[in-house]
Design a protein around this motif. Sequence first.
Motif, short mmCIF file in Angstrom:
data_model
loop_
_atom_site.label_atom_id
_atom_site.label_comp_id
_atom_site.label_asym_id
_atom_site.label_seq_id
_atom_site.Cartn_x
_atom_site.Cartn_y
_atom_site.Cartn_z
N GLY A 180 37.19 -79.25 23.76
CA GLY A 180 36.73 -80.75 23.60
C GLY A 180 36.92 -81.72 24.85
N VAL A 181 37.68 -81.14 25.77
CA VAL A 181 38.02 -82.07 27.08
C VAL A 181 36.73 -82.45 27.82
CG1 VAL A 181 39.04 -82.29 29.13
CG2 VAL A 181 40.24 -81.24 27.29
N ILE A 182 35.96 -81.39 28.23
CA ILE A 182 34.82 -81.71 29.00
C ILE A 182 33.57 -82.62 28.22
CG2 ILE A 182 32.75 -80.58 30.25
CD1 ILE A 182 34.68 -78.55 31.56
N PRO A 183 33.49 -81.99 26.89
CA PRO A 183 32.40 -82.72 26.34
C PRO A 183 32.78 -84.13 25.80
CG PRO A 183 32.71 -80.64 25.20
CD PRO A 183 33.86 -80.63 26.44
N GLY A 184 34.21 -84.13 25.84
CA GLY A 184 34.66 -85.48 25.54
C GLY A 184 34.59 -86.54 26.69
N LEU A 185 34.73 -85.91 27.88
CA LEU A 185 34.55 -86.89 29.04
C LEU A 185 33.02 -86.95 29.39
CD1 LEU A 185 37.16 -84.99 31.52
CD2 LEU A 185 37.35 -87.08 30.37
N LEU A 186 31.97 -86.09 29.10
CA LEU A 186 30.85 -86.13 29.18
C LEU A 186 30.18 -87.46 28.09
CD1 LEU A 186 29.28 -82.61 29.32
CD2 LEU A 186 29.09 -84.35 31.07
N LEU A 187 30.76 -87.42 27.03
CA LEU A 187 30.32 -88.44 26.03
C LEU A 187 30.67 -89.79 26.57
CD1 LEU A 187 28.83 -89.13 23.34
CD2 LEU A 187 31.03 -88.66 22.14
N LEU A 188 32.04 -89.75 27.17
CA LEU A 188 32.48 -91.04 27.54
C LEU A 188 31.46 -91.74 28.77
CD1 LEU A 188 36.34 -92.09 28.06
CD2 LEU A 188 34.62 -92.48 29.90
N THR A 189 31.26 -90.48 29.54
CA THR A 189 30.33 -91.02 30.61
C THR A 189 29.03 -91.37 30.22
OG1 THR A 189 31.52 -89.34 32.03
CG2 THR A 189 29.25 -90.12 32.79
N ALA A 190 28.62 -90.90 29.00
CA ALA A 190 27.18 -91.27 28.49
C ALA A 190 27.34 -92.59 28.04
CB ALA A 190 26.72 -90.35 27.46
N PHE A 191 28.55 -92.96 27.56
CA PHE A 191 28.65 -94.33 26.74
C PHE A 191 28.53 -95.19 27.80
CE2 PHE A 191 30.83 -92.93 22.81
CZ PHE A 191 29.53 -92.65 22.08
N LEU A 192 29.16 -95.07 29.02
CA LEU A 192 29.30 -96.16 30.27
C LEU A 192 28.14 -96.09 30.84
CD1 LEU A 192 32.58 -94.73 32.20
CD2 LEU A 192 32.39 -96.64 30.84
N VAL A 193 26.98 -95.02 30.96
CA VAL A 193 25.81 -95.07 31.43
C VAL A 193 24.82 -95.93 30.47
CG1 VAL A 193 23.66 -94.00 32.03
CG2 VAL A 193 25.90 -92.83 32.74
N THR A 194 24.98 -95.63 29.11
CA THR A 194 24.35 -96.65 28.22
C THR A 194 24.80 -98.16 28.47
OG1 THR A 194 24.47 -94.88 26.87
CG2 THR A 194 23.81 -96.95 25.69
N VAL A 195 25.92 -98.47 28.58
CA VAL A 195 26.39 -99.95 28.83
C VAL A 195 25.71 -100.49 29.89
CG1 VAL A 195 28.47 -101.43 29.34
CG2 VAL A 195 28.57 -99.90 27.60
N LEU A 196 25.52 -99.61 31.18
CA LEU A 196 25.01 -100.30 32.31
C LEU A 196 23.53 -100.27 32.37
CD1 LEU A 196 27.16 -98.07 35.10
CD2 LEU A 196 27.56 -100.30 34.36
N ILE A 197 23.07 -99.35 31.82
CA ILE A 197 21.30 -99.50 31.40
C ILE A 197 21.22 -100.62 30.50
CG2 ILE A 197 19.54 -98.18 30.33
CD1 ILE A 197 20.50 -95.63 30.98
N LEU A 198 21.96 -100.81 29.54
CA LEU A 198 21.63 -102.06 28.55
C LEU A 198 21.53 -103.37 29.36
CD1 LEU A 198 23.00 -100.99 25.36
CD2 LEU A 198 20.99 -101.35 25.79
N CYS A 199 22.68 -103.43 30.09
CA CYS A 199 23.17 -104.70 30.85
C CYS A 199 22.04 -104.78 31.97
CB CYS A 199 24.51 -104.79 31.37
SG CYS A 199 25.67 -104.90 29.91
N ALA A 200 21.48 -103.81 32.51
CA ALA A 200 20.70 -103.94 33.54
C ALA A 200 19.25 -104.29 33.21
CB ALA A 200 20.39 -102.43 34.47
#
Length: 432
Positions: A180-200
């Motif tokens: 679950g470590v790498i998938p968890g980090l991938l999902l966390l990164t996907a959420f961060l990218v989603t925040v940046l896209i929404l705010c852009a």
Amino acid sequence: MSPVLIGLSGIGVLLILLMVRIPVAFAMFAVGFAGIWHLNGLQAAIGLLSSETFALASNAELIVVPLFILMGNVASVTGMSRKLYEAAYATIGRVRGGLAAATVIGCGGFAALSGSSVASALTMGRTALSEMDRFGYSPRLSTGVVAAGGTLGILIPPSTGFVIYAILTQQSIGRLFMAGVIPGLLLLTAFLVTVLILCAIFPEMGPPGPATDRAQKIRAFLGAVPILLVILTTIGGIYSGLFSPTEAAGIGAAMVIVYGLLTGALDWRGFWRAARSSTVTTASVMLILIAAHLINPFIALSHLPSEVSRLLVSADLGMYGTLLVILAVYLVLGCFLEGLAMLVLTLPIFLPVILQLGIDPIWFGVLVVLTLEMGLISPPVGINVFVVKSVARHVALIDIFRGVLPFWFAMLLTLLLLVAVPQLSLWLPGLM
């Protein structure tokens, strides 16, 4: 009536009981006991109830559940989870959407301590929502990011979902944690990218927060050192083989308690509150597991797993086609059922299928747990959405559901990536 029809009728009754809000464990107890009674006699049902209850309650591996839950609850009481949020906030809070991104990181850190999605959403909701409101963040973004970020609790180890999956499928808890470590980090990164896209695209959703000087950044990072040390010790110890998941849970719980005592952040009242909450949660999990060991034999006696396996294999969809069908079933069920109930109800049916197709059960476990996460923010049940609503009473429920929608699609893309590239889940367990 044939055994298969009895099995289908039992599942139908179970679904009805769950939909009318009968507690998961009690609903499974009733259906499992009645089903075994009908198929194998009253004596068999009574004997199985007594033997499975004792066998499960005396399973030493399950000590990992109360210890990790206690670790998360004590960390919440002592404010350790808030420290990681403050460190992320000091670093990226000044950029557009930075507070929301810091909330995602804080949720990930707390998830690595508690293993509970609901606890992550509740704790970070109390910590972060007021800050984002103060700086004019859109309620949709602020509540959506807390509800979605809280779902990391069931994927980033230690995860209660992985523990229950391991017990039900007889897989290694340690290997599932590492998977679950790498998938968890991938999902966390996907959420961060989603925040940046929404705010852009919509700058007004996440205005920049205040700037912090070097001294404030250093102070915030030093405050986050204890929580990072606990995470590295527990997960690193399991990965290196230094200690087992049960020992890691004990060491992690001891570390957060010692930290609380040394800093004065943990008094007797706080410890009692954390211990009581841990006891209640553990009792709920144990009841569900005992009920699972009663309903699983009923499903097996009905020959339902073999019939489903035969139908899926005869459909000749191939490994990936069958896997996508199973995951689609989980996504639909996630809109109506609680995650642990889905695990208990479906694994006895789907596990023989995936083993027959040669699908790695560790990889399958990661995919299933991720789909359970998606159910936590899917209408109409969406437990995490209702948890955030209890904190943000001024935000309409429909707005919270709209807020989590972009993050739901980010989770779907992550799920498809993990399906396409199994090694993202299997690489770390393979190195153990």
